[in-house]
Design a protein around this motif. Structure first.
Motif, PDB file in Angstrom:
ATOM      1  N   GLU A   1      23.733  -7.167  18.262  1.00 55.38           N
ATOM      2  CA  GLU A   1      24.623  -8.289  17.967  1.00 55.38           C
ATOM      3  C   GLU A   1      24.146  -9.591  18.601  1.00 55.38           C
ATOM      4  OE1 GLU A   1      29.156  -9.588  19.173  1.00 55.38           O
ATOM      5  OE2 GLU A   1      28.787  -7.500  18.605  1.00 55.38           O
ATOM      6  N   LEU A   2      23.674  -9.530  19.845  1.00 60.78           N
ATOM      7  CA  LEU A   2      23.339 -10.761  20.563  1.00 60.78           C
ATOM      8  C   LEU A   2      21.866 -11.153  20.448  1.00 60.78           C
ATOM      9  CD1 LEU A   2      25.432 -10.269  23.828  1.00 60.78           C
ATOM     10  CD2 LEU A   2      26.062 -11.462  21.729  1.00 60.78           C
ATOM     11  N   ARG A   3      21.002 -10.206  20.213  1.00 66.53           N
ATOM     12  CA  ARG A   3      19.573 -10.519  20.162  1.00 66.53           C
ATOM     13  C   ARG A   3      19.012 -10.546  18.747  1.00 66.53           C
ATOM     14  NH1 ARG A   3      17.223 -12.890  24.640  1.00 66.53           N
ATOM     15  NH2 ARG A   3      18.317 -12.110  26.491  1.00 66.53           N
ATOM     16  N   LEU A   4      19.621  -9.797  17.830  1.00 66.64           N
ATOM     17  CA  LEU A   4      19.105  -9.717  16.457  1.00 66.64           C
ATOM     18  C   LEU A   4      20.121 -10.226  15.436  1.00 66.64           C
ATOM     19  CD1 LEU A   4      17.305  -6.234  16.559  1.00 66.64           C
ATOM     20  CD2 LEU A   4      16.377  -8.481  17.093  1.00 66.64           C
ATOM     21  N   ASN A   5      21.144 -10.933  15.892  1.00 69.70           N
ATOM     22  CA  ASN A   5      22.149 -11.532  15.001  1.00 69.70           C
ATOM     23  C   ASN A   5      22.839 -10.503  14.123  1.00 69.70           C
ATOM     24  OD1 ASN A   5      21.446 -14.133  15.970  1.00 69.70           O
ATOM     25  ND2 ASN A   5      19.745 -14.246  14.496  1.00 69.70           N
ATOM     26  N   GLY A   6      23.037  -9.309  14.669  1.00 70.04           N
ATOM     27  CA  GLY A   6      23.774  -8.277  13.950  1.00 70.04           C
ATOM     28  C   GLY A   6      22.976  -7.509  12.924  1.00 70.04           C
TER      29      GLY A   6
END
Length: 432
Positions: free
Chosen positions: A226-231
């Motif tokens: 969620e925070l590093r790969l935009n979900g």
């Protein structure tokens, strides 16, 4: 979106899939699998879950510290030739799962980070893992030594409720102290009265560590996606470690024959031959040390001999049962081969050590008297030789210049060299 984070999260997902698959595999073999295959499957499960937990923690620490992810995620190393010992160690220590549980410093780092629902779920699972570790450490402390009721029976009183607590050792009033459990004053062990519910809770927490480890890894994976790969969930990446051996248990740890309950005469001959070989090899450091003049370092020589003896004994215990499975004289073939090799080692180590660590007289004959000076007044049967202060003095009996060569030392490996101009001139004249 960093390519390093994408690769690391892909590998973490692969480890999570392997952890779940290993659990299913171990469960499917629990009832009808062979014991060796079942134990190997359980070891693979423990190691895969520990890999997943350690990798999730490594990536979570990097994320919370806003650093780049590690280049390689933690993974179990399984060395060829020692896989059965690896399996026993993993089963004994649950693959290092307890050491991989997040500590208080990790929890403090999580709580200091920016709050969010995903992070709260990670913290919840970390606290659950801490509870499992607490159960593992404290469960045995609820036992005590007790004296059963003589009028009762163990079958009718499995928890020892009709007995009485045994006296403790002087100075250690806690019945659960290690010394009281190591040197019990009673004849049995039981859960301390009134603490059965606490014991059950600790047992449940300890047993749930595997599911909690996988759930913790899943929550960390969801947080990073969620925070590093935009979900956007990446595909599973390259799998390393114990997860590669799922459903390949027989290839991981092959079946090894056990020692026979009673050895036949041919098997005893094989055992004797291999033991003789180990004994002959054990003498190598002492023989070479004696000829090299290293007996003053006897501690190291004996340590080397002990290392060879222990290594040889371990090889015998590990591989000889497989070699003596043949019937009749075939079981003695390994022992005969080992005995012949032991004879060569036993008889050859002395001359070999003398060749490499010869004295000054032997080195003079080998380097000069049997070579360039063989037909001169300095041949070995026409001179008088003596050693003084590290110098080999050669006096020809028929007259001639005296040779001074060095270094002249027992057990030396350096060649003899001329020490004065007269010696150098004589050697040059004879082409030495």
């Amino acid at each position: 979106m960093s390519s390093g984070w994408q690769q690391s999260i892909s590998e973490l997902r692969a480890q999570g899939d392997a952890a779940r698959a290993s659990g299913e595999r171990a469960g499917s073999l629990a009832a009808d699998g062979a014991r060796g295959v079942r134990d190997t499957a359980i070891a693979v499960r423990y190691a895969a879950e520990a890999d997943y937990l350690r990798s999730a923690q490594a990536l979570l620490r990097s994320h919370l510290a806003d650093r780049l992810p590690p280049r390689r995620l933690p993974a179990a190393r399984i060395w060829p030739g020692f896989r059965d010992m690896w399996r026993d160690r993993v089963l004994h220590r649950r693959g290092g799962l307890w050491r991989a549980v997040p500590d208080n410093a990790d929890l403090d780092q999580m709580r200091r980070a920016s709050p969010g629902p995903r992070l709260e779920a990670v913290i919840e699972q970390a606290e659950a893992l801490r509870a499992s570790l607490h159960g593992h450490r404290q469960r045995d402390s609820l036992y005590e030594s007790y004296i059963p009721d003589p009028a009762g029976s163990l079958a009718g009183d499995p928890l020892g409720g009709n007995g009485r607590s045994a006296p403790t050792l002087p100075g250690f009033p806690d019945p659960a102290h290690r010394l009281n459990r190591a040197f019990p004053q009673g004849t049995g062990f039981r859960i301390q009265p009134g603490r059965l519910d606490e014991f059950d809770q600790l047992w449940d927490d300890e047993s749930a560590v595997h599911q909690r480890a996988v759930t913790f890894g899943d929550e960390v994976l969801a947080l990073l996606v969620e925070l590093r790969l935009n979900g956007v969930t990446p595909p599973a990446g390259r799998l390393r470690g114990a997860g590669r051996w799922i459903a390949r248990e027989e290839a991981l740890v092959a079946h090894r024959p056990k020692w026979p309950a009673k050895l036949t005469g041919f098997q005893i001959a094989s055992l004797a031959g291999t033991c003789w070989l180990v004994l002959a090899c054990t003498g190598l450091p002492l023989t070479f040390g004696h000829h090299a003049g290293l007996l003053s370092h006897y501690t190291w020589l004996f340590m080397a001999a002990a290392l060879i003896a222990c290594t040889g004994t371990g090889i015998i215990l590990r591989y000889l049962p497989k070699l003596i499975q043949g019937h009749g004289p075939r079981a003695a073939a390994p022992g005969i081969a080992a005995a012949l090799l032991a004879l060569v080692v036993w008889q050859g180590q002395g001359p070999l050590a003398e060749h490499f660590f010869a004295g000054p007289y032997d080195r003079y004959e080998r380097e000069y008297a049997d070579g360039c000076l063989a037909v001169t007044p300095y041949r070995h049967n026409a001179v008088q030789a003596a050693v003084a202060d590290g110098v080999l003095v050669i006096n020809p009996t028929n007259g001639g210049p005296t040779l001074r060569l060095g270094p002249a030392e027992n057990g030396g490996t350096h060649p003899l060299r001329p020490l004065d101009q007269a010696t150098r001139t004589v050697l040059d004249e004879h082409g030495c």
